[in-house]
Write a protein that holds these residues in place. Structure first.
Motif, short mmCIF file in Angstrom:
data_model
loop_
_atom_site.label_atom_id
_atom_site.label_comp_id
_atom_site.label_asym_id
_atom_site.label_seq_id
_atom_site.Cartn_x
_atom_site.Cartn_y
_atom_site.Cartn_z
N LEU A 27 9.05 7.23 -11.56
CA LEU A 27 8.00 6.26 -11.88
C LEU A 27 8.58 4.86 -12.06
CD1 LEU A 27 5.70 8.28 -14.30
CD2 LEU A 27 5.26 7.63 -11.92
N ILE A 28 9.74 4.77 -12.68
CA ILE A 28 10.39 3.46 -12.85
C ILE A 28 10.83 2.90 -11.50
CG2 ILE A 28 12.46 2.33 -13.76
CD1 ILE A 28 12.15 4.20 -16.23
N ILE A 29 11.49 3.72 -10.69
CA ILE A 29 11.98 3.26 -9.39
C ILE A 29 10.81 2.82 -8.50
CG2 ILE A 29 13.12 4.02 -7.25
CD1 ILE A 29 15.05 3.55 -9.55
N LEU A 30 9.79 3.65 -8.41
CA LEU A 30 8.65 3.31 -7.55
C LEU A 30 7.81 2.17 -8.12
CD1 LEU A 30 7.65 6.93 -6.51
CD2 LEU A 30 8.84 5.23 -5.11
N GLY A 31 7.73 2.08 -9.43
CA GLY A 31 7.04 0.95 -10.05
C GLY A 31 7.75 -0.37 -9.76
N LEU A 32 9.08 -0.35 -9.85
CA LEU A 32 9.85 -1.54 -9.51
C LEU A 32 9.68 -1.90 -8.04
CD1 LEU A 32 13.16 -0.99 -11.51
CD2 LEU A 32 11.41 -2.74 -11.91
N ALA A 33 9.68 -0.90 -7.17
CA ALA A 33 9.49 -1.15 -5.74
C ALA A 33 8.13 -1.78 -5.49
CB ALA A 33 9.63 0.15 -4.95
N PHE A 34 7.10 -1.30 -6.17
CA PHE A 34 5.75 -1.85 -6.01
C PHE A 34 5.70 -3.30 -6.48
CE2 PHE A 34 1.40 -2.49 -7.67
CZ PHE A 34 0.71 -2.33 -6.49
N ILE A 35 6.28 -3.58 -7.64
CA ILE A 35 6.26 -4.95 -8.19
C ILE A 35 7.07 -5.89 -7.31
CG2 ILE A 35 7.01 -6.33 -10.16
CD1 ILE A 35 5.51 -4.41 -11.80
N VAL A 36 8.21 -5.42 -6.83
CA VAL A 36 9.04 -6.26 -5.95
C VAL A 36 8.27 -6.59 -4.67
CG1 VAL A 36 11.06 -6.14 -4.43
CG2 VAL A 36 11.30 -5.64 -6.85
N VAL A 88 0.84 -1.21 0.00
CA VAL A 88 0.00 0.00 0.00
C VAL A 88 0.87 1.25 0.00
CG1 VAL A 88 -1.65 1.33 1.39
CG2 VAL A 88 -1.98 -1.13 1.05
N PHE A 89 1.93 1.25 0.80
CA PHE A 89 2.83 2.40 0.90
C PHE A 89 3.50 2.67 -0.45
CE2 PHE A 89 7.03 4.12 2.57
CZ PHE A 89 6.53 5.38 2.86
N SER A 90 4.05 1.64 -1.07
CA SER A 90 4.72 1.84 -2.36
C SER A 90 3.71 2.17 -3.46
CB SER A 90 5.57 0.62 -2.73
OG SER A 90 4.77 -0.53 -2.86
N GLY A 91 2.52 1.62 -3.37
CA GLY A 91 1.47 1.96 -4.34
C GLY A 91 1.04 3.41 -4.23
N PHE A 92 0.91 3.89 -3.00
CA PHE A 92 0.56 5.30 -2.80
C PHE A 92 1.64 6.21 -3.37
CE2 PHE A 92 1.01 9.19 -0.32
CZ PHE A 92 -0.22 9.78 -0.55
N ILE A 137 13.37 1.46 0.90
CA ILE A 137 14.29 2.60 1.02
C ILE A 137 14.01 3.62 -0.08
CG2 ILE A 137 16.71 3.28 0.84
CD1 ILE A 137 17.37 0.61 2.27
N ALA A 138 13.82 3.14 -1.31
CA ALA A 138 13.51 4.06 -2.42
C ALA A 138 12.18 4.78 -2.18
CB ALA A 138 13.46 3.28 -3.74
N THR A 139 11.19 4.07 -1.67
CA THR A 139 9.90 4.68 -1.39
C THR A 139 10.00 5.72 -0.28
OG1 THR A 139 8.82 2.63 -2.06
CG2 THR A 139 7.50 4.18 -0.81
N ILE A 140 10.77 5.41 0.74
CA ILE A 140 10.97 6.37 1.83
C ILE A 140 11.69 7.61 1.33
CG2 ILE A 140 12.22 6.74 4.00
CD1 ILE A 140 11.50 3.85 4.75
N VAL A 141 12.70 7.44 0.48
CA VAL A 141 13.41 8.60 -0.08
C VAL A 141 12.44 9.48 -0.85
CG1 VAL A 141 15.12 9.30 -1.81
CG2 VAL A 141 15.70 7.55 -0.14
N TYR A 142 11.57 8.87 -1.65
CA TYR A 142 10.59 9.66 -2.39
C TYR A 142 9.66 10.41 -1.43
CZ TYR A 142 6.66 11.10 -5.20
OH TYR A 142 5.68 11.86 -5.78
#
Length: 117
Positions: free
Chosen positions: A52-61, A23-27, A77-82
C-alpha cells in the motif's frame, strides 16, 4: 505551423500517457487495498502495508511529476511488479475475488470437503 501542430500532438500524447499511468497505478492501489492481509503472507509477497505504501507513493508521484522525469518510471516499475507478480499470487490464494467472493471455509484444494460422505 507544422512545428506547432507536432508539439501540440506530442503534448496531447504525453498527457494521455500520464493519465493512463495515473489510472493504472490507482487501480493497482485499490486492488492492493481490497486484498486480505493474510493472503500477502500466504503468497510470501511482503506485507499489505508495504504494498500500500509503495503503490500509494507511485500514485502520488504520477499525479505530481511529469512523465519525462525518472520518478514516475520507478513508480511504473513498482506497479508492474505488483500487477504481474503479486496480484496473480494473491488471486490464486484468495480464489480471485479479493475477499469479495470465495468458497466455503470447508473448501479444500480440490473442492468442498464433505466429511468422507
Amino acid at each position: 505551423m507544422v512545428d506547432e501542430v507536432l508539439m501540440q500532438g506530442f503534448a496531447n500524447f504525453m498527457w494521455l500517457l500520464s493519465l493512463a499511468l495515473i489510472v493504472f497505478s490507482g487501480f493497482a492501489l485499490v486492488d492492493a487495498a481490497v486484498r486480505r492481509e493474510d493472503a500477502y503472507r500466504a503468497a510470501d509477497k511482503k506485507t499489505k502495508p508495504f504494498w500500500l505504501i509503495i503503490l500509494g507513493l507511485a500514485f502520488i508521484v504520477n499525479l505530481i511529476f511529469n512523465i519525462l522525469s525518472f520518478l514516475p518510471i520507478i513508480g511504473l516499475i513498482a506497479t508492474i511488479v505488483y500487477m504481474v507478480d503479486v496480484r496473480p499470487a494473491l488471486r490464486q490464494i484468495t480464489g480471485g475475488g479479493g475477499g469479495r467472493r470465495g468458497g466455503s471455509s470447508s473448501d479444500g484444494p480440490y473442492g468442498p470437503y464433505n466429511g468422507g460422505r
